[in-house]
Design a protein around this motif. Structure first.
Motif, PDB file in Angstrom:
ATOM      1  N   LEU A 114       0.841  -1.196   0.000  1.00 48.44           N
ATOM      2  CA  LEU A 114       0.000   0.000   0.000  1.00 48.44           C
ATOM      3  C   LEU A 114       0.877   1.248   0.000  1.00 48.44           C
ATOM      4  O   LEU A 114       1.588   1.505   0.965  1.00 48.44           O
ATOM      5  CB  LEU A 114      -0.909   0.001   1.228  1.00 48.44           C
ATOM      6  CG  LEU A 114      -1.742  -1.272   1.430  1.00 48.44           C
ATOM      7  CD1 LEU A 114      -2.605  -1.139   2.686  1.00 48.44           C
ATOM      8  CD2 LEU A 114      -2.619  -1.575   0.223  1.00 48.44           C
ATOM      9  N   LEU A 115       0.832   1.999  -1.080  1.00 52.26           N
ATOM     10  CA  LEU A 115       1.646   3.207  -1.203  1.00 52.26           C
ATOM     11  C   LEU A 115       0.745   4.416  -0.975  1.00 52.26           C
ATOM     12  O   LEU A 115       0.360   5.110  -1.901  1.00 52.26           O
ATOM     13  CB  LEU A 115       2.311   3.244  -2.584  1.00 52.26           C
ATOM     14  CG  LEU A 115       3.210   2.031  -2.881  1.00 52.26           C
ATOM     15  CD1 LEU A 115       3.579   1.973  -4.355  1.00 52.26           C
ATOM     16  CD2 LEU A 115       4.460   2.068  -2.008  1.00 52.26           C
ATOM     17  N   THR A 148       5.228   1.596   4.482  1.00 54.33           N
ATOM     18  CA  THR A 148       4.780   0.559   3.576  1.00 54.33           C
ATOM     19  C   THR A 148       5.325  -0.786   4.037  1.00 54.33           C
ATOM     20  O   THR A 148       6.541  -0.972   4.092  1.00 54.33           O
ATOM     21  CB  THR A 148       5.284   0.857   2.148  1.00 54.33           C
ATOM     22  OG1 THR A 148       4.840   2.158   1.788  1.00 54.33           O
ATOM     23  CG2 THR A 148       4.767  -0.164   1.166  1.00 54.33           C
ATOM     24  N   SER A 149       4.436  -1.708   4.393  1.00 51.80           N
ATOM     25  CA  SER A 149       4.926  -3.035   4.757  1.00 51.80           C
ATOM     26  C   SER A 149       4.982  -3.915   3.525  1.00 51.80           C
ATOM     27  O   SER A 149       4.275  -3.656   2.542  1.00 51.80           O
ATOM     28  CB  SER A 149       4.075  -3.661   5.867  1.00 51.80           C
ATOM     29  OG  SER A 149       2.723  -3.515   5.576  1.00 51.80           O
ATOM     30  N   TYR A 156       3.360  -5.460  -6.842  1.00 49.22           N
ATOM     31  CA  TYR A 156       2.535  -4.298  -7.176  1.00 49.22           C
ATOM     32  C   TYR A 156       2.299  -3.466  -5.921  1.00 49.22           C
ATOM     33  O   TYR A 156       2.367  -3.977  -4.799  1.00 49.22           O
ATOM     34  CB  TYR A 156       1.167  -4.743  -7.739  1.00 49.22           C
ATOM     35  CG  TYR A 156       1.259  -5.361  -9.111  1.00 49.22           C
ATOM     36  CD1 TYR A 156       1.285  -4.567 -10.246  1.00 49.22           C
ATOM     37  CD2 TYR A 156       1.333  -6.754  -9.247  1.00 49.22           C
ATOM     38  CE1 TYR A 156       1.376  -5.141 -11.509  1.00 49.22           C
ATOM     39  CE2 TYR A 156       1.433  -7.329 -10.509  1.00 49.22           C
ATOM     40  CZ  TYR A 156       1.453  -6.512 -11.632  1.00 49.22           C
ATOM     41  OH  TYR A 156       1.555  -7.078 -12.878  1.00 49.22           O
ATOM     42  N   GLY A 157       2.001  -2.185  -6.131  1.00 48.02           N
ATOM     43  CA  GLY A 157       1.619  -1.331  -5.017  1.00 48.02           C
ATOM     44  C   GLY A 157       0.357  -0.558  -5.389  1.00 48.02           C
ATOM     45  O   GLY A 157       0.171  -0.190  -6.547  1.00 48.02           O
ATOM     46  N   MET A 158      -0.499  -0.387  -4.389  1.00 51.66           N
ATOM     47  CA  MET A 158      -1.677   0.449  -4.617  1.00 51.66           C
ATOM     48  C   MET A 158      -1.216   1.880  -4.376  1.00 51.66           C
ATOM     49  O   MET A 158      -0.949   2.258  -3.236  1.00 51.66           O
ATOM     50  CB  MET A 158      -2.804   0.106  -3.644  1.00 51.66           C
ATOM     51  CG  MET A 158      -3.084  -1.394  -3.489  1.00 51.66           C
ATOM     52  SD  MET A 158      -3.615  -2.170  -5.011  1.00 51.66           S
ATOM     53  CE  MET A 158      -5.137  -1.313  -5.271  1.00 51.66           C
ATOM     54  N   LEU A 159      -1.114   2.675  -5.422  1.00 54.39           N
ATOM     55  CA  LEU A 159      -0.407   3.964  -5.350  1.00 54.39           C
ATOM     56  C   LEU A 159      -1.365   5.146  -5.479  1.00 54.39           C
ATOM     57  O   LEU A 159      -2.118   5.257  -6.437  1.00 54.39           O
ATOM     58  CB  LEU A 159       0.637   4.023  -6.479  1.00 54.39           C
ATOM     59  CG  LEU A 159       1.389   5.341  -6.654  1.00 54.39           C
ATOM     60  CD1 LEU A 159       2.292   5.618  -5.451  1.00 54.39           C
ATOM     61  CD2 LEU A 159       2.207   5.314  -7.941  1.00 54.39           C
ATOM     62  N   LEU A 160      -1.275   6.024  -4.476  1.00 53.19           N
ATOM     63  CA  LEU A 160      -2.092   7.233  -4.474  1.00 53.19           C
ATOM     64  C   LEU A 160      -1.211   8.397  -4.960  1.00 53.19           C
ATOM     65  O   LEU A 160      -0.156   8.645  -4.379  1.00 53.19           O
ATOM     66  CB  LEU A 160      -2.559   7.471  -3.050  1.00 53.19           C
ATOM     67  CG  LEU A 160      -3.939   8.046  -2.740  1.00 53.19           C
ATOM     68  CD1 LEU A 160      -5.031   7.351  -3.522  1.00 53.19           C
ATOM     69  CD2 LEU A 160      -4.209   7.939  -1.260  1.00 53.19           C
ATOM     70  N   ILE A 177      -2.601   1.035  -9.820  1.00 49.96           N
ATOM     71  CA  ILE A 177      -1.902  -0.177  -9.396  1.00 49.96           C
ATOM     72  C   ILE A 177      -0.548  -0.135 -10.091  1.00 49.96           C
ATOM     73  O   ILE A 177      -0.453  -0.040 -11.309  1.00 49.96           O
ATOM     74  CB  ILE A 177      -2.712  -1.459  -9.667  1.00 49.96           C
ATOM     75  CG1 ILE A 177      -1.944  -2.649  -9.133  1.00 49.96           C
ATOM     76  CG2 ILE A 177      -3.122  -1.629 -11.121  1.00 49.96           C
ATOM     77  CD1 ILE A 177      -2.851  -3.789  -8.732  1.00 49.96           C
ATOM     78  N   PHE A 178       0.498  -0.119  -9.282  1.00 48.41           N
ATOM     79  CA  PHE A 178       1.817   0.325  -9.725  1.00 48.41           C
ATOM     80  C   PHE A 178       2.822  -0.828  -9.661  1.00 48.41           C
ATOM     81  O   PHE A 178       2.999  -1.438  -8.599  1.00 48.41           O
ATOM     82  CB  PHE A 178       2.234   1.474  -8.791  1.00 48.41           C
ATOM     83  CG  PHE A 178       3.628   1.982  -8.942  1.00 48.41           C
ATOM     84  CD1 PHE A 178       3.975   2.796 -10.010  1.00 48.41           C
ATOM     85  CD2 PHE A 178       4.598   1.660  -7.998  1.00 48.41           C
ATOM     86  CE1 PHE A 178       5.271   3.286 -10.118  1.00 48.41           C
ATOM     87  CE2 PHE A 178       5.892   2.152  -8.110  1.00 48.41           C
ATOM     88  CZ  PHE A 178       6.232   2.963  -9.174  1.00 48.41           C
ATOM     89  N   PRO A 179       3.484  -1.145 -10.780  1.00 48.06           N
ATOM     90  CA  PRO A 179       4.493  -2.226 -10.772  1.00 48.06           C
ATOM     91  C   PRO A 179       5.717  -1.790  -9.965  1.00 48.06           C
ATOM     92  O   PRO A 179       6.318  -0.760 -10.252  1.00 48.06           O
ATOM     93  CB  PRO A 179       4.856  -2.408 -12.244  1.00 48.06           C
ATOM     94  CG  PRO A 179       3.834  -1.640 -13.013  1.00 48.06           C
ATOM     95  CD  PRO A 179       3.340  -0.557 -12.120  1.00 48.06           C
ATOM     96  N   MET A 180       6.071  -2.591  -8.943  1.00 54.40           N
ATOM     97  CA  MET A 180       7.160  -2.219  -8.032  1.00 54.40           C
ATOM     98  C   MET A 180       8.531  -2.574  -8.588  1.00 54.40           C
ATOM     99  O   MET A 180       9.533  -1.968  -8.237  1.00 54.40           O
ATOM    100  CB  MET A 180       6.973  -2.934  -6.687  1.00 54.40           C
ATOM    101  CG  MET A 180       5.787  -2.467  -5.882  1.00 54.40           C
ATOM    102  SD  MET A 180       6.060  -0.827  -5.181  1.00 54.40           S
ATOM    103  CE  MET A 180       7.230  -1.192  -3.859  1.00 54.40           C
ATOM    104  N   LYS A 181       8.575  -3.635  -9.423  1.00 55.29           N
ATOM    105  CA  LYS A 181       9.892  -4.121  -9.849  1.00 55.29           C
ATOM    106  C   LYS A 181      10.334  -3.380 -11.100  1.00 55.29           C
ATOM    107  O   LYS A 181      10.165  -3.862 -12.225  1.00 55.29           O
ATOM    108  CB  LYS A 181       9.825  -5.635 -10.127  1.00 55.29           C
ATOM    109  CG  LYS A 181       9.309  -6.469  -8.962  1.00 55.29           C
ATOM    110  CD  LYS A 181      10.272  -6.446  -7.780  1.00 55.29           C
ATOM    111  CE  LYS A 181       9.764  -7.337  -6.648  1.00 55.29           C
ATOM    112  NZ  LYS A 181      10.391  -6.984  -5.356  1.00 55.29           N
TER     113      LYS A 181
END
Lengths: 391, 369
Positions: A114-115, A148-149, A156-160, A177-181
Motif C-alpha cells: 500500500l503506497l 509501507t509493509s 505491485y503497489g496500490m499507489l495514491l 496499481i503500480f508495478p514495483m519491480k
C-alpha cells in the motif's frame, strides 16, 4: 443450503487437497501459485464475487461455510474476498479491461503493498504530493511514500498520486496499481521505535505506470481509495478481535502472571490498577463478541470500529503497568520481563498511531457513528497548490 | 431451554417502556421526587398487571419463569426513566433468596404474594458499611419458639413502602436470612436525607423483632443474591447511561456557538467518542453477566463483579462528562443531567463499592494462576 455447500466443498477438497501433507493431490511439494490457481478457478477464493470474476455470487454466510471447510482441512486460499486488499480494490473499482489483465494474477500470487502515506501526508492523507505526470499512454511518477509493509517482496503497489495541483485536494488525486519491480523504485527499511523493521520508505523517481493501470477514474482516485481503505479498516478490526481474544476460561493473563511473579498482588492500590487493566481487555473482548453477533444478524455492526481505539488504552495501560510491577528492574534489558515491558511500551504506539491515530479514530467514531458534524477543514475547498505546508 | 424468545423479551420490554413513557416520564418523576415515599403505587400496579413481579418466579408460584437476561433487559428501560421503586428488592433479590429456601410453604407463600402484587419486599443486606459482602449488624436469637432480631441495618431501599423485609443477620456463629413483617413491633425506620432524591434509603433499627427464618439460606445464597442484584443494577445503569448520552449527543448537534454546532469541535467530539466506548463496554458487561448467571456458568461471580464496577463507574463518568459537555444549561436543577449524575453516585455504593468489586474481580482472576 449450507449443508449441501459444505458437502460440495468437502468433496472438492477430498479430490484436490492432501491435508496430511498440506499440498495439492498428486504433487510432491506445495506449489502456492498452482494451488491458488485451482482454488481461484473453483470459485472458492472469492465466493462472494460475481461469476464473471472468479466468484460464485454467494452470501457472506455461505462464504463462511467455505472458509470453515478449508480451515478444517488446513487448506490455504480461502477468504481472498476479505483479505486480499489489492485484489478487492481492483475488483470493486477497476475497469473491466484492467480486471481482465490483472485480477487473476493478484489473486494467485504477487504481494500487493500500500503506497498511501507520505512524510507530509499522514493523518491528512488527501494531502499527498507524489506527482503523476502524463507521458503518452503512461504516467511518470515522482515522490516518496512511507510506512509501507512488504514493500521489498511486493510486485505491485496500490499507489495514491496527485495529478492536478490546481483543484481542491480531494479532487486532483489518481489511484494506480503500480508495478514495483522497475528502475526508479527504491525501498529502504525503517528502523522503528521497537528496534524492528516491518515498514519501509519507498522512493520513486521517474518510474512509470501505464494509463491502463488507473483504478477508477483519472482525478477521481479519492473515491476509489475510500473503497480500498474500508476493506483495510475491516481487516484491522478483525485483527483486533483476534489479538484480544481472552476468554475467562483461558489461563491467567500475562499481566496477572507478571504481578504474581514479582509478588505485587498484595498492594491494594496496585491491585486496583491491575484489575482495571484486565477489565479493559476483557470488556473489549466482550464488545467484539457482540459485534460479531450483530454482524451475523444484521450484516454490520458499528461496535467493530470501537475495537482499535479501545485497544490503544489496553496496550499502553498494560505496558505501563508492567513497568510499574517490575520497578527499577525495567531499566535494564537483561531480563526477558524487562525486554518485554520495554518492547510492549514502544509497540503500543503501533496501534495508537498506525492505521489512523487515536485522535483521527475519535473523529471517525464521533462523525460516522454518533453523527456529529465534521470539523471545519480550512483547506477543503481551496486549490491544492495554495495549501500551507510546514514541518 | 430459555423461557423467553428474543421476540417475547423485546415485546415485554417495549410494553414496559411504553408504560414508563406514559406514567413515569420526567415531569412525573419530578412530581414523585417531592413526595414523602418517592413511590408511585399506580405504576407498580400496572407493572404487576404486566406480570413483571413474577419475572424471576416459576409458573408453579404464579410467575412467568424468566431469567436474569430478561431482568437485565427490563432494567435498561427502567434506568432510562430513572425509575425508582422496590423492584430490585421485591422482584430480583427476594425471589433469588426465597427460591433457595428449604421451607417450601414459606417460599410458596412469599413468592405467590409477590406474583399477585400484594407483597412489597425490602432487603436489609448490610449495616453502616453499606457493603453486602461484610458481616451484618443484626443478631438473630431463638427464644421461646420464635426468632427475634436485634440490631441495625442501613441503606435499606424503600423500607417505608415495603410490607415485608428480608433481613440478613448473624446467627449461631454463622449467617442467616429472616423474614420480617414490617408491621411487627420493635422496628424503627429513619429515612435518610439522600443527595439523590430518585432513590429512598432508610436506616432500620430492630429491637427484638419477631421473625421467621428463611431456612437453608446463609452466606452462600446471599452472595448469589448480591451477584444477581449487581447485574440488575448494572442493567439499570446501562439504560440510564445510554439515555443521558443520547440527550448529550443531541445537544452537541443542536447547540451553536461560534457559528457552528458545538459537536463539530474536536475537544468535545473526542470526549463523546471515548464515552461511547465506556457506554458499550458497560452494555457488554451487563448483558454478558446476565447470561453467565442465567446459564449458571462458573465465571458468574467474575462477570457480575466486572459488570458491577464497570457499569457503576462508567455510568458516573458518562453523567459527569454529560454535564461538562452541556455547559451552563446542565448546571441547573431544571436540566435532567444532574438527576442521572446523582443517581449514578448512588450506584457506586449501593450493595457494594466499585473498588471492592474491582478487588473481588482480581481475586477471581487470581484463581486462574
Amino acid at each position: 443450503m449450507s449443508d449441501a455447500l459444505r458437502e460440495e466443498v468437502e468433496n472438492w477438497l477430498q479430490r484436490h487437497w492432501d491435508s496430511d501433507n498440506l499440498r495439492a493431490v498428486d504433487t510432491e511439494i506445495y506449489d502456492e501459485k498452482r494451488w491458488l490457481s485451482e482454488v481461484v478457478d473453483a470459485g472458492y477464493a472469492t465466493p462472494t464475487w460475481s461469476k464473471a470474476w472468479f466468484g460464485r455470487e454467494l452470501s457472506q454466510r455461505e462464504a463462511r461455510v467455505i472458509e470453515k471447510t478449508f480451515q478444517k482441512h488446513r487448506a490455504p486460499g480461502w477468504g481472498k474476498d476479505r483479505f486480499s486488499l489489492g485484489a478487492i480494490t481492483l475488483y470493486k473499482m477497476g475497469s473491466e479491461a484492467l480486471k481482465a489483465e490483472l485480477l487473476r494474477e493478484l489473486l494467485i500470487g504477487p504481494i500487493c503493498c500500500l503506497l498511501y502515506s507520505e512524510p507530509g501526508a499522514g493523518s491528512d492523507l488527501a494531502g499527498i504530493r507524489t506527482r503523476a505526470v502524463k507521458d503518452g499512454d503512461e504516467f511518470i511518477i515522482n515522490g516518496q511514500k512511507v510506512w509501507t509493509s512488504n514493500a521489498q517482496e511486493a510486485e505491485y503497489g496500490m499507489l495514491l498520486t496527485r495529478t492536478d495541483f490546481d483543484v481542491p485536494k480531494h479532487q486532483g488525486i489518481t489511484f494506480f496499481i503500480f508495478p514495483m519491480k522497475q528502475e526508479g523504485v527504491e525501498v529502504r527499511p525503517i528502523n522503528q521505535i521497537t528496534r524492528e523493521s516491518e515498514f519501509n520508505e519507498v522512493f520513486i523517481s521517474n518510474a512509470r505506470v501505464s494509463e491502463r493501470y488507473i483504478i477508477g477514474d483519472y482525478n477521481k482516485g479519492w473515491k476509489s481509495f475510500q473503497a480500498a481503505i474500508a476493506s483495510e479498516r475491516l481487516i484491522m478490526g478483525m485483527g483486533v478481535t483476534a489479538r484480544s481474544g481472552m476468554s475467562s476460561h483461558s489461563k491467567a493473563p500475562a499481566l496477572l502472571r507478571l504481578a504474581h511473579k514479582y509478588d505485587r498482588l498484595k498492594e491494594p492500590a496496585l491491585r486496583q490498577e491491575i484489575a482495571q487493566a484486565l477489565a479493559y481487555r476483557q470488556l473489549n473482548s466482550l464488545t467484539m463478541q457482540r459485534a460479531v453477533e450483530e454482524i451475523k444478524t444484521n450484516g454490520m455492526s458499528s461496535l467493530m470500529s470501537l475495537g482499535k481505539l479501545s485497544m490503544s488504552r489496553i496496550q499502553h495501560g498494560e505496558a505501563r503497568l508492567s513497568g510499574t510491577i517490575l520497578g527499577p528492574r525495567v531499566l535494564v534489558n537483561d531480563t526477558e520481563d524487562a525486554r518485554h515491558a520495554n518492547f510492549d511500551a514502544a509497540k503500543a504506539y503501533m496501534n495508537s498511531i498506525g492505521g489512523g491515530t487515536d485522535q483521527i479514530q475519535r473523529n471517525i467514531i464521533a462523525e460516522r457513528i454518533l453523527g456529529l458534524p465534521r470539523s471545519n477543514d480550512v483547506d477543503r475547498e481551496i486549490p491544492f497548490k495554495e495549501i500551507k505546508t510546514g514541518g | 431451554m430459555e423461557a423467553f424468545s428474543v421476540e417475547d423479551r423485546q415485546a415485554m420490554c417495549d410494553t414496559f417502556s411504553r408504560l414508563l413513557q406514559d406514567m413515569a416520564d420526567e415531569p412525573k418523576l419530578r412530581q414523585l421526587l417531592i413526595t414523602e415515599s418517592g413511590f408511585d403505587q399506580s405504576v407498580w400496579g400496572k407493572m404487576s398487571q404486566l406480570g413483571l413481579m413474577g419475572i424471576l418466579i416459576g409458573p408453579e408460584h404464579g410467575g412467568v419463569g424468566g431469567s436474569l437476561v430478561e431482568v437485565e433487559a427490563l432494567m435498561e428501560h427502567a434506568g432510562a426513566y430513572l425509575y425508582g421503586g422496590p423492584f430490585i428488592s421485591t422482584c430480583v433479590i427476594a425471589p433469588t433468596i426465597l427460591s433457595a429456601c428449604s421451607d417450601e410453604s414459606l417460599a410458596e407463600e412469599c413468592l405467590r404474594a409477590i406474583t399477585e402484587g400484594s407483597a412489597i419486599f425490602s432487603v436489609a443486606g448490610c449495616g453502616s458499611s453499606g457493603a453486602w459482602d461484610l458481616p451484618p449488624e443484626v443478631q438473630a436469637v431463638f427464644v421461646d419458639q420464635s426468632w427475634l432480631l436485634t440490631g441495625t441495618a442501613d441503606f435499606v431501599s424503600y423500607a417505608a413502602v415495603a410490607n415485608q423485609c428480608l433481613v440478613y443477620a448473624n446467627v449461631d456463629g454463622g449467617k442467616g436470612v429472616f423474614l420480617v413483617d414490617m408491621n411487627e413491633n420493635g422496628i424503627a425506620l429513619t429515612p435518610h436525607n439522600t443527595d439523590d432524591a430518585t432513590i429512598r434509603l432508610s436506616s432500620m433499627s430492630l429491637d427484638a423483632v419477631v421473625a421467621r427464618q428463611v431456612a437453608g439460606v446463609g452466606e452462600e445464597v446471599m452472595e448469589e443474591a448480591l451477584q444477581v442484584a449487581l447485574v440488575a443494577l448494572a442493567g439499570e445503569q446501562v439504560g440510564a447511561a445510554r439515555r443521558i448520552f443520547e440527550i448529550t449527543i443531541e445537544y452537541l448537534k443542536t447547540r451553536h456557538q461560534f457559528g457552528q454546532p458545538i459537536g463539530s469541535f474536536q475537544a468535545l467530539k473526542h470526549i463523546a467518542a471515548d464515552l461511547l466506548i465506556e457506554l458499550e463496554s458497560a452494555s457488554s458487561a451487563a448483558q454478558h453477566a446476565a447470561r453467565a448467571i442465567a446459564a449458571g456458568s462458573d465465571d458468574r461471580k467474575l462477570m457480575s463483579c466486572l459488570a458491577g464496577f464497570t457499569c457503576a463507574d462508567n455510568y458516573r463518568k458518562i453523567t459527569a462528562d454529560a454535564i461538562q459537555l452541556h455547559g451552563g444549561i446542565a448546571y441547573t436543577m431544571e436540566h435532567p443531567a444532574h438527576l442521572f449524575w446523582r443517581r449514578a453516585q448512588t450506584g457506586q455504593w449501593l450493595y457494594c463499592s466499585s473498588d471492592t468489586l474491582r478487588d473481588n474481580y482480581l481475586a477471581e482472576m487470581e484463581k486462574m494462576l
